[in-house]
Design a protein around this motif. Structure first.
Motif, PDB file in Angstrom:
ATOM      1  N   ARG A 127      76.450  30.310 -20.291  1.00 14.41           N
ATOM      2  CA  ARG A 127      76.392  31.287 -19.210  1.00 14.41           C
ATOM      3  C   ARG A 127      77.799  31.592 -18.710  1.00 14.41           C
ATOM      4  NH1 ARG A 127      76.626  28.832 -14.092  1.00 14.41           N
ATOM      5  NH2 ARG A 127      76.321  26.568 -14.080  1.00 14.41           N
ATOM      6  N   THR A 128      77.891  32.637 -17.931  1.00 16.05           N
ATOM      7  CA  THR A 128      79.173  33.089 -17.385  1.00 16.05           C
ATOM      8  C   THR A 128      79.152  32.969 -15.868  1.00 16.05           C
ATOM      9  OG1 THR A 128      79.557  34.640 -19.205  1.00 16.05           O
ATOM     10  CG2 THR A 128      80.746  35.041 -17.143  1.00 16.05           C
ATOM     11  N   THR A 129      80.170  32.327 -15.325  1.00 16.27           N
ATOM     12  CA  THR A 129      80.351  32.234 -13.876  1.00 16.27           C
ATOM     13  C   THR A 129      81.478  33.171 -13.477  1.00 16.27           C
ATOM     14  OG1 THR A 129      79.629  29.916 -13.813  1.00 16.27           O
ATOM     15  CG2 THR A 129      80.925  30.714 -11.945  1.00 16.27           C
ATOM     16  N   VAL A 130      81.219  34.035 -12.508  1.00 16.50           N
ATOM     17  CA  VAL A 130      82.210  35.010 -12.059  1.00 16.50           C
ATOM     18  C   VAL A 130      82.700  34.627 -10.662  1.00 16.50           C
ATOM     19  CG1 VAL A 130      82.689  37.429 -11.547  1.00 16.50           C
ATOM     20  CG2 VAL A 130      81.158  36.831 -13.445  1.00 16.50           C
ATOM     21  N   ILE A 131      84.016  34.514 -10.510  1.00 21.63           N
ATOM     22  CA  ILE A 131      84.644  34.162  -9.232  1.00 21.63           C
ATOM     23  C   ILE A 131      85.219  35.420  -8.596  1.00 21.63           C
ATOM     24  CG2 ILE A 131      86.410  32.755  -8.098  1.00 21.63           C
ATOM     25  CD1 ILE A 131      84.255  31.078  -9.415  1.00 21.63           C
ATOM     26  N   SER A 132      84.837  35.693  -7.353  1.00 20.91           N
ATOM     27  CA  SER A 132      85.383  36.851  -6.635  1.00 20.91           C
ATOM     28  C   SER A 132      86.666  36.462  -5.905  1.00 20.91           C
ATOM     29  CB  SER A 132      84.362  37.385  -5.618  1.00 20.91           C
ATOM     30  OG  SER A 132      83.211  37.869  -6.283  1.00 20.91           O
ATOM     31  N   GLY A 133      87.617  37.371  -5.876  1.00 19.55           N
ATOM     32  CA  GLY A 133      88.888  37.109  -5.215  1.00 19.55           C
ATOM     33  C   GLY A 133      88.920  37.648  -3.795  1.00 19.55           C
ATOM     34  N   ASP A 134      90.051  37.480  -3.156  1.00 17.55           N
ATOM     35  CA  ASP A 134      90.292  38.036  -1.815  1.00 17.55           C
ATOM     36  C   ASP A 134      91.498  38.965  -1.891  1.00 17.55           C
ATOM     37  OD1 ASP A 134      88.242  36.595  -0.660  1.00 17.55           O
ATOM     38  OD2 ASP A 134      89.545  34.937  -0.046  1.00 17.55           O
ATOM     39  N   LEU A 135      91.401  40.119  -1.234  1.00 17.74           N
ATOM     40  CA  LEU A 135      92.539  41.034  -1.140  1.00 17.74           C
ATOM     41  C   LEU A 135      93.418  40.588   0.023  1.00 17.74           C
ATOM     42  CD1 LEU A 135      94.054  43.616  -1.907  1.00 17.74           C
ATOM     43  CD2 LEU A 135      92.510  44.879  -0.382  1.00 17.74           C
ATOM     44  N   ILE A 136      94.671  40.242  -0.279  1.00 15.09           N
ATOM     45  CA  ILE A 136      95.619  39.821   0.751  1.00 15.09           C
ATOM     46  C   ILE A 136      96.638  40.945   0.931  1.00 15.09           C
ATOM     47  CG2 ILE A 136      97.297  38.086   1.456  1.00 15.09           C
ATOM     48  CD1 ILE A 136      95.904  36.122  -0.379  1.00 15.09           C
ATOM     49  N   ILE A 137      96.605  41.578   2.081  1.00 10.98           N
ATOM     50  CA  ILE A 137      97.480  42.722   2.332  1.00 10.98           C
ATOM     51  C   ILE A 137      98.707  42.264   3.114  1.00 10.98           C
ATOM     52  CG2 ILE A 137      97.670  44.966   3.468  1.00 10.98           C
ATOM     53  CD1 ILE A 137      94.677  45.343   2.933  1.00 10.98           C
ATOM     54  N   ARG A 138      99.877  42.494   2.504  1.00  9.41           N
ATOM     55  CA  ARG A 138     101.146  42.133   3.135  1.00  9.41           C
ATOM     56  C   ARG A 138     102.047  43.376   3.179  1.00  9.41           C
ATOM     57  NH1 ARG A 138     100.671  37.380  -0.545  1.00  9.41           N
ATOM     58  NH2 ARG A 138      99.861  35.622   0.686  1.00  9.41           N
ATOM     59  N   GLN A 139     103.307  43.178   3.497  1.00 10.30           N
ATOM     60  CA  GLN A 139     104.192  44.304   3.819  1.00 10.30           C
ATOM     61  C   GLN A 139     104.625  45.142   2.607  1.00 10.30           C
ATOM     62  OE1 GLN A 139     104.715  45.148   6.983  1.00 10.30           O
ATOM     63  NE2 GLN A 139     103.383  43.416   7.477  1.00 10.30           N
ATOM     64  N   SER A 140     104.436  44.658   1.381  1.00 10.75           N
ATOM     65  CA  SER A 140     104.922  45.418   0.220  1.00 10.75           C
ATOM     66  C   SER A 140     104.153  46.707  -0.006  1.00 10.75           C
ATOM     67  CB  SER A 140     104.842  44.560  -1.046  1.00 10.75           C
ATOM     68  OG  SER A 140     103.496  44.343  -1.432  1.00 10.75           O
ATOM     69  N   SER A 141     103.015  46.879   0.725  1.00 15.32           N
ATOM     70  CA  SER A 141     102.223  48.103   0.543  1.00 15.32           C
ATOM     71  C   SER A 141     101.883  48.806   1.840  1.00 15.32           C
ATOM     72  CB  SER A 141     100.915  47.761  -0.181  1.00 15.32           C
ATOM     73  OG  SER A 141     100.140  46.863   0.610  1.00 15.32           O
ATOM     74  N   LEU A 142     102.220  48.203   2.972  1.00 17.34           N
ATOM     75  CA  LEU A 142     101.860  48.788   4.265  1.00 17.34           C
ATOM     76  C   LEU A 142     102.886  49.848   4.667  1.00 17.34           C
ATOM     77  CD1 LEU A 142     100.653  45.640   6.233  1.00 17.34           C
ATOM     78  CD2 LEU A 142      99.246  47.569   5.466  1.00 17.34           C
ATOM     79  N   ARG A 143     102.476  51.095   4.631  1.00 19.42           N
ATOM     80  CA  ARG A 143     103.387  52.195   4.948  1.00 19.42           C
ATOM     81  C   ARG A 143     103.549  52.376   6.463  1.00 19.42           C
ATOM     82  NH1 ARG A 143     104.079  55.841   0.557  1.00 19.42           N
ATOM     83  NH2 ARG A 143     104.628  54.527  -1.208  1.00 19.42           N
ATOM     84  N   GLY A 144     102.528  52.019   7.220  1.00 23.76           N
ATOM     85  CA  GLY A 144     102.600  52.194   8.664  1.00 23.76           C
ATOM     86  C   GLY A 144     102.699  50.863   9.369  1.00 23.76           C
TER      87      GLY A 144
END
Length: 392
Positions: free
Chosen positions: A366-383
């Protein structure tokens, strides 16, 4: 003072090197070479590994009693067990795992093959494997492919020859042929593929939800106002590369943005290749305003290269990655990325192995799928905004 063994004089004796680990002397009085006397009696250092028989002689019991005491049998009295364990400790006795494996037809050893132990992702995954394995009474034998297909094949062959009970493997970036993972080549032992997996339905796998992670991080860039988003993908032969690229493309299409071939590149994850792609994109009449690197180390490469070229992140170009480690929060600006939970991936790979060992013929891959977390930091925050984490 040393006395000459021939003339019995001591005044003219001097050291003259070593012979087979023993001090050699020269007597000037009679011009004779000799070595120090060999130690005798109980002071002589043991030259062989202690055996069950050695422990038995020290305690005055039969070797079978020692074996039963060490293996926890209940028919050994507490006093006898304590005496045996103390004698084993003093003699530095270690169980003969080879003999045990021949008797039990199990080595209680799991073979693990990873691309590079120096990469925090793989080191953390191994930690997860070891935690589950140790609790179940298994040892872990680790090999590195160093991203080489040939080395990966040799690693697998060596581990199988060492009679490991199972194999957990994350494939190299060069691996396109999986013949070395066939049941015949691996003598039918349980196999679990993790992260970079063998894309077949009848194998056990622990996978990251690459598509959803790539979709989320790309959509974040769109919502920050980016419109020409490039992707720095890995080798096309890698399933993780194809799935992350598919998630990226789906996010663009959802928001009505074109998928442009000129903004897509496949590399071997090496720094020089990442920087070369960046220069190609900067030379376009309309350069990208953001880059999604599917390997977080390449995102580091891009941030450093942009700084050297006098460009600002994220004002001139936003950068996001895939995979998180402590450097992602230390680099300036901090890297927006997807946390892949490598420790959990390692744990699940080991759990799948243990399930196969317990269920034997009844086990179904069988296949086990692990979901990740989106971590938002300053390299993409325009505002204006602070770093934060989102479940995917």
């Amino acid at each position: 003072m040393v006395e000459c063994v021939k003339c019995r004089m001591a005044d003219g004796v001097m050291k003259a090197g070593f012979v087979r680990g023993r001090q050699r002397f020269f007597c000037k009085s009679c011009e004779y070479h000799f070595t120090e006397a060999k130690p005798t009696g109980t002071t002589e250092r043991r030259r062989h590994q202690a055996t069950l028989s050695d422990v038995a002689r020290a305690v005055g019991v039969a070797p079978s009693t020692v074996s039963r005491a060490i293996n926890g049998h209940s028919d050994i009295s507490p006093a006898t067990r304590q005496a045996i364990l103390e004698a084993a400790r003093q003699l530095s006795y270690q169980p003969n795992f080879l003999a045990q494996s021949l008797k039990n037809q199990a080595t209680f050893t799991i073979g693990v093959v990873i691309p590079d132990i120096e990469r925090p992702f793989f080191a953390t995954a191994v930690s997860g494997i070891q935690q589950v394995a140790a609790e179940a009474g298994y040892r872990v034998m680790i090999c590195q492919s160093k991203e080489s297909y040939r080395t990966e094949v040799s690693n697998v062959q060596a581990l199988v020859a060492s009679q490991v009970d199972g194999l957990l493997i994350c494939h190299s970036r060069e691996t396109e042929n999986f013949d070395h993972m066939s049941p015949t080549a691996c003598r039918g032992i349980p196999i679990v593929h993790f992260d970079r997996v063998y894309n077949q339905e009848n194998v056990s796998r622990v996978m990251i939800d690459d598509w959803s992670g790539a979709f989320a991080v790309t959509e974040h860039l769109v919502l920050e106002g980016c419109r020409r988003i490039a992707i720095l993908a890995g080798p096309e032969s890698l399933l993780i590369s194809r799935q992350r690229q598919a998630g990226y493309q789906s996010a663009l299409r959802k928001h009505g943005l074109p998928v442009l071939e000129e903004l897509s590149a496949h590399i071997d994850f090496k720094s020089a290749a990442a920087v070369a792609c960046l220069d190609d994109w900067l030379a376009l009449p309309e350069p990208p305003d953001a880059i999604f690197a599917i390997n977080y180390t390449n995102a580091f490469d891009l941030i450093l290269a942009l700084k050297k070229r006098g460009l600002r992140v994220p004002e001139d170009m936003a950068i996001v990655g895939f995979g998180d480690e402590f450097l992602a929060s230390l680099i300036e600006p901090g890297l927006t990325t997807v946390d892949l939970h490598p420790y959990r991936i390692g744990q699940q790979a080991a759990i799948l192995f243990l399930e196969q060992m317990a269920q034997k013929e009844q086990f179904r891959p069988r296949t086990t799928v692990i979901s990740g977390d989106l971590i938002i930091r300053q390299s993409s925050l325009r505002g204006e905004g602070e770093s934060f984490r989102l479940g995917i």
